[in-house]
Design a protein around this motif. Structure first.
Motif, PDB file in Angstrom:
ATOM      1  N   MET A 146     -23.261  -2.661  40.333  1.00 35.41           N
ATOM      2  CA  MET A 146     -22.326  -3.156  40.789  1.00 35.41           C
ATOM      3  C   MET A 146     -23.165  -4.391  40.918  1.00 35.41           C
ATOM      4  SD  MET A 146     -19.010  -1.555  43.329  1.00 35.41           S
ATOM      5  CE  MET A 146     -18.161  -3.092  42.794  1.00 35.41           C
ATOM      6  N   ALA A 147     -21.976  -5.707  40.577  1.00 39.09           N
ATOM      7  CA  ALA A 147     -23.144  -6.884  40.660  1.00 39.09           C
ATOM      8  C   ALA A 147     -22.977  -8.223  42.133  1.00 39.09           C
ATOM      9  CB  ALA A 147     -22.412  -8.019  39.700  1.00 39.09           C
ATOM     10  N   SER A 148     -24.290  -8.129  41.617  1.00 43.29           N
ATOM     11  CA  SER A 148     -24.306  -8.639  43.967  1.00 43.29           C
ATOM     12  C   SER A 148     -23.527  -9.717  44.224  1.00 43.29           C
ATOM     13  CB  SER A 148     -25.293  -9.815  43.437  1.00 43.29           C
ATOM     14  OG  SER A 148     -26.034 -10.336  42.646  1.00 43.29           O
ATOM     15  N   SER A 149     -23.020 -10.056  43.223  1.00 39.74           N
ATOM     16  CA  SER A 149     -20.983 -10.384  43.861  1.00 39.74           C
ATOM     17  C   SER A 149     -19.525  -9.795  44.139  1.00 39.74           C
ATOM     18  CB  SER A 149     -21.033 -11.890  42.470  1.00 39.74           C
ATOM     19  OG  SER A 149     -20.629 -11.691  41.046  1.00 39.74           O
ATOM     20  N   ARG A 150     -20.132  -9.101  44.463  1.00 41.77           N
ATOM     21  CA  ARG A 150     -19.363  -7.813  44.612  1.00 41.77           C
ATOM     22  C   ARG A 150     -17.895  -8.459  45.596  1.00 41.77           C
ATOM     23  NH1 ARG A 150     -23.580  -2.881  46.719  1.00 41.77           N
ATOM     24  NH2 ARG A 150     -23.550  -5.129  47.744  1.00 41.77           N
ATOM     25  N   ARG A 151     -17.324  -8.307  45.016  1.00 45.18           N
ATOM     26  CA  ARG A 151     -15.995  -9.223  46.049  1.00 45.18           C
ATOM     27  C   ARG A 151     -15.547  -8.048  47.150  1.00 45.18           C
ATOM     28  NH1 ARG A 151     -11.331  -6.498  46.608  1.00 45.18           N
ATOM     29  NH2 ARG A 151     -10.829  -4.208  45.088  1.00 45.18           N
ATOM     30  N   TYR A 152     -15.132  -9.171  48.639  1.00 49.41           N
ATOM     31  CA  TYR A 152     -15.446  -8.806  49.761  1.00 49.41           C
ATOM     32  C   TYR A 152     -13.939  -7.605  50.096  1.00 49.41           C
ATOM     33  CZ  TYR A 152     -15.338  -7.602  54.819  1.00 49.41           C
ATOM     34  OH  TYR A 152     -15.554  -7.489  56.216  1.00 49.41           O
TER      35      TYR A 152
ATOM     36  N   LEU B  18     -20.672   7.445  54.031  1.00 46.10           N
ATOM     37  CA  LEU B  18     -22.036   7.019  53.329  1.00 46.10           C
ATOM     38  C   LEU B  18     -21.433   7.376  52.196  1.00 46.10           C
ATOM     39  CD1 LEU B  18     -24.738   7.046  55.371  1.00 46.10           C
ATOM     40  CD2 LEU B  18     -23.925   4.864  54.537  1.00 46.10           C
ATOM     41  N   LEU B  19     -20.421   9.239  51.767  1.00 46.28           N
ATOM     42  CA  LEU B  19     -20.789   9.073  50.353  1.00 46.28           C
ATOM     43  C   LEU B  19     -19.901   8.424  49.892  1.00 46.28           C
ATOM     44  CD1 LEU B  19     -21.305  13.089  52.108  1.00 46.28           C
ATOM     45  CD2 LEU B  19     -23.142  11.858  50.656  1.00 46.28           C
ATOM     46  N   ALA B  20     -18.757   8.379  50.747  1.00 41.89           N
ATOM     47  CA  ALA B  20     -17.398   7.417  49.762  1.00 41.89           C
ATOM     48  C   ALA B  20     -17.910   6.179  49.567  1.00 41.89           C
ATOM     49  CB  ALA B  20     -16.602   7.465  50.928  1.00 41.89           C
ATOM     50  N   GLY B  21     -18.381   5.668  50.010  1.00 45.62           N
ATOM     51  CA  GLY B  21     -19.021   4.749  49.537  1.00 45.62           C
ATOM     52  C   GLY B  21     -19.976   4.565  48.163  1.00 45.62           C
ATOM     53  N   ARG B  22     -20.815   6.014  48.615  1.00 44.19           N
ATOM     54  CA  ARG B  22     -21.752   5.903  47.276  1.00 44.19           C
ATOM     55  C   ARG B  22     -20.730   6.110  46.057  1.00 44.19           C
ATOM     56  NH1 ARG B  22     -25.612   5.064  44.076  1.00 44.19           N
ATOM     57  NH2 ARG B  22     -26.695   7.277  42.615  1.00 44.19           N
ATOM     58  N   TYR B  23     -19.667   7.093  46.296  1.00 44.52           N
ATOM     59  CA  TYR B  23     -18.801   7.371  44.698  1.00 44.52           C
ATOM     60  C   TYR B  23     -17.941   6.387  44.469  1.00 44.52           C
ATOM     61  CZ  TYR B  23     -14.675   9.601  42.907  1.00 44.52           C
ATOM     62  OH  TYR B  23     -13.802   9.971  41.684  1.00 44.52           O
ATOM     63  N   PHE B  24     -18.010   5.214  45.984  1.00 45.91           N
ATOM     64  CA  PHE B  24     -16.594   4.457  45.250  1.00 45.91           C
ATOM     65  C   PHE B  24     -17.918   3.455  44.359  1.00 45.91           C
ATOM     66  CE2 PHE B  24     -15.033  -0.056  45.606  1.00 45.91           C
ATOM     67  CZ  PHE B  24     -14.483   0.184  46.207  1.00 45.91           C
ATOM     68  N   LEU B  25     -19.178   3.216  44.685  1.00 49.64           N
ATOM     69  CA  LEU B  25     -20.409   2.166  43.819  1.00 49.64           C
ATOM     70  C   LEU B  25     -19.905   3.041  42.450  1.00 49.64           C
ATOM     71  CD1 LEU B  25     -22.765   1.694  46.095  1.00 49.64           C
ATOM     72  CD2 LEU B  25     -21.578   0.221  45.365  1.00 49.64           C
ATOM     73  N   LEU B  26     -20.046   4.540  41.801  1.00 53.22           N
ATOM     74  CA  LEU B  26     -20.574   5.306  40.846  1.00 53.22           C
ATOM     75  C   LEU B  26     -19.350   4.965  40.022  1.00 53.22           C
ATOM     76  CD1 LEU B  26     -21.720   8.447  42.547  1.00 53.22           C
ATOM     77  CD2 LEU B  26     -23.050   6.819  41.016  1.00 53.22           C
ATOM     78  N   ARG B  27     -17.900   4.462  40.963  1.00 50.36           N
ATOM     79  CA  ARG B  27     -17.348   4.591  39.971  1.00 50.36           C
ATOM     80  C   ARG B  27     -16.334   2.974  39.331  1.00 50.36           C
ATOM     81  NH1 ARG B  27     -14.537   8.514  37.231  1.00 50.36           N
ATOM     82  NH2 ARG B  27     -12.735   9.339  37.846  1.00 50.36           N
ATOM     83  N   ALA B  28     -17.113   2.858  40.473  1.00 51.83           N
ATOM     84  CA  ALA B  28     -16.603   0.763  40.571  1.00 51.83           C
ATOM     85  C   ALA B  28     -16.019   0.276  39.537  1.00 51.83           C
ATOM     86  CB  ALA B  28     -17.764  -0.211  41.023  1.00 51.83           C
ATOM     87  N   ASP B  29     -17.439   0.862  38.310  1.00 50.45           N
ATOM     88  CA  ASP B  29     -16.814   0.108  36.653  1.00 50.45           C
ATOM     89  C   ASP B  29     -15.861   0.570  35.653  1.00 50.45           C
ATOM     90  OD1 ASP B  29     -18.546  -2.242  37.170  1.00 50.45           O
ATOM     91  OD2 ASP B  29     -20.110  -1.100  37.037  1.00 50.45           O
ATOM     92  N   ALA B  30     -15.915   2.376  35.892  1.00 45.16           N
ATOM     93  CA  ALA B  30     -14.593   2.746  35.651  1.00 45.16           C
ATOM     94  C   ALA B  30     -13.455   3.534  35.779  1.00 45.16           C
ATOM     95  CB  ALA B  30     -15.920   4.353  35.073  1.00 45.16           C
ATOM     96  N   ALA B  31     -12.903   3.382  37.419  1.00 46.77           N
ATOM     97  CA  ALA B  31     -12.267   4.136  37.884  1.00 46.77           C
ATOM     98  C   ALA B  31     -10.915   2.855  37.775  1.00 46.77           C
ATOM     99  CB  ALA B  31     -12.415   3.999  39.519  1.00 46.77           C
TER     100      ALA B  31
ATOM    101  N   ALA C  91     -11.004   8.876  51.356  1.00 45.72           N
ATOM    102  CA  ALA C  91      -9.914   8.776  50.154  1.00 45.72           C
ATOM    103  C   ALA C  91      -9.285   8.076  49.777  1.00 45.72           C
ATOM    104  CB  ALA C  91      -9.375  10.229  49.795  1.00 45.72           C
ATOM    105  N   LEU C  92      -8.637   7.272  51.848  1.00 42.73           N
ATOM    106  CA  LEU C  92      -7.635   6.308  51.737  1.00 42.73           C
ATOM    107  C   LEU C  92      -8.683   5.188  51.034  1.00 42.73           C
ATOM    108  CD1 LEU C  92      -4.815   5.223  52.263  1.00 42.73           C
ATOM    109  CD2 LEU C  92      -6.278   4.532  54.991  1.00 42.73           C
ATOM    110  N   PHE C  93      -9.779   4.951  52.305  1.00 43.46           N
ATOM    111  CA  PHE C  93     -11.771   3.730  51.578  1.00 43.46           C
ATOM    112  C   PHE C  93     -11.557   4.174  50.005  1.00 43.46           C
ATOM    113  CE2 PHE C  93     -12.583   4.962  56.156  1.00 43.46           C
ATOM    114  CZ  PHE C  93     -11.793   3.853  56.493  1.00 43.46           C
TER     115      PHE C  93
END
Length: 390
Positions: free
Chosen positions: A1-7, A231-244, A285-287
């Protein structure tokens, strides 16, 4: 993801709801002692400890979201990370200890006079609590500002995160799925063993725990799998950020209904399992899904009032118990019933206002000061050519 990720504003709003759940749980037990609400409401109020597990999973998710792309993999980066976490954690934690000191030392004095043989169960907290180590010893975990036990657990999470992040930062989807299953199994294996062996020989609850149950509830290693799942959920979120795709409202409705049903029916569920991570994958999953929702509920939780209160949720969490004890003492001196609607309203508004003030005027300035002093020190060391300590 870009460095300017939204909060992730919606998760900030959720933090306030979880902190409020914990606060309501303590008010229910410490103010309305001996009074039991109707079954469903009782289950909701009596399950506030579940929201501590919520924060453990959320802590892993947020750290993963912000740091897994560029993990702190050098000595300098690890030290900067730990200083930032200390600056975030310790100033309000120390304030909580100070506010809780009168009640703690009163308990020490009572133990000295009435049961000197039991004093050893409390005096260890004199050393361990300021060092954020009280959760390693079952009988000191709740001795001095009870809510602080989870901060001692979080301190362990922060200590190991840089080393976990280096390994998880390159994890693919399949390994994430396997890791999530393993982490969830590890979270539940000790509660299941406790239920099978029953080492304390009696029913356990949040206010009635034997030594083995207390060790299970508070030991950082027993709670580490919940953090890893986050942590694993956070990693999954990053992987799917652009395509989800956007999260479907029906999925979020099911997750919310499941959490609510478990909380309402908590009295019928095994306490060790519910306390130690039963809902952890649901929280994860909620996060992952809620930040991608455009629904009304997500919009409300992400609104400015909720975000403002969510930013102050740590202050609310760590300070509400000493403020509650102080309020009870004042009510007793004034001979005012603490269970009256007016008294509880004053308590609620007063605690929120004071905690928001502590967030604005203690937590944020102290955090900036500590980080600025560290940056100055690091700059001086760099100019002098001194290598940072390992």
């Amino acid at each position: 993801m870009a460095s300017s990720r939204r909060y992730l504003d919606v998760l900030t709003g959720l933090r306030f709801l979880a902190a409020a759940h914990i606060g309501a749980y303590h008010v229910y037990h410490m103010v309305f002692t001996g009074t039991e609400a109707p079954p469903g409401l009782h289950g909701l109020l009596d399950s506030g400890y579940v929201s501590v597990g919520f924060f453990f999973v959320l802590s892993g998710f947020i750290l993963g979201y912000h740091h897994l792309e560029r993990p702190p993999d050098t000595r300098e980066a690890r030290q900067a990370f730990w200083v930032a976490r200390f600056a975030r954690l310790y100033p309000l934690y120390a304030l909580g200890l100070a506010l809780a000191a009168p009640a703690f030392f009163k308990g020490l004095h009572a133990a000295w006079v009435e049961a000197p043989g039991e004093l050893w169960r409390l005096d260890g907290a004199l050393v361990l609590a300021p060092l954020l180590m009280q959760s390693w010893v079952p009988w000191t975990a709740l001795a001095w500002n009870g809510a602080g036990w989870s901060l001692a657990v979080e301190a362990v999470f922060y200590a190991v995160f840089p080393f976990l992040a280096v390994r998880l930062g390159q994890t693919g989807p399949r390994a994430l799925a396997v890791g999530a299953v393993v982490a969830y199994a590890l979270a539940l294996v000790l509660p299941v063993l406790y239920l099978l062996v029953d080492p304390d020989h009696g029913p356990a609850s949040s206010y009635h725990s034997g030594p083995w149950m207390r060790a299970l509830r508070f030991n950082p290693l027993a709670r580490l799998p919940e953090f890893i799942l986050g942590l694993l959920a956070g990693r999954y979120f990053l992987l799917r950020a652009d395509a989800a795709p956007r999260a479907r409202p029906v999925v979020l409705t099911v997750l919310g209904a499941l959490i609510l049903a478990v909380l309402l029916g908590s009295a019928s569920l095994p306490f060790p399992l519910l306390h130690n991570g039963l809902l952890a994958p649901v929280f994860a999953a909620l996060f992952v899904l809620l930040p991608r929702s455009q629904g009304l509920v997500a919009g409300v939780i992400a609104s400015r009032p909720f975000c403002f209160l969510g930013e102050a949720s740590y202050s609310l969490y760590i300070l509400h118990m000493p403020l509650l004890f102080t309020w009870k003492s004042v009510m007793k001196r004034l001979d005012v019933p603490s269970t009256s609607v007016g008294a509880v309203a004053v308590l609620t508004v007063g605690v929120v206002v004071l905690c928001v003030a502590a967030h604005q005027w203690v937590e944020k300035p102290a955090r900036r000061w500590i980080r600025a002093r560290w940056a100055e020190r690091a700059a001086r060391r760099a100019e002098a050519g001194i290598q940072p300590l390992a």
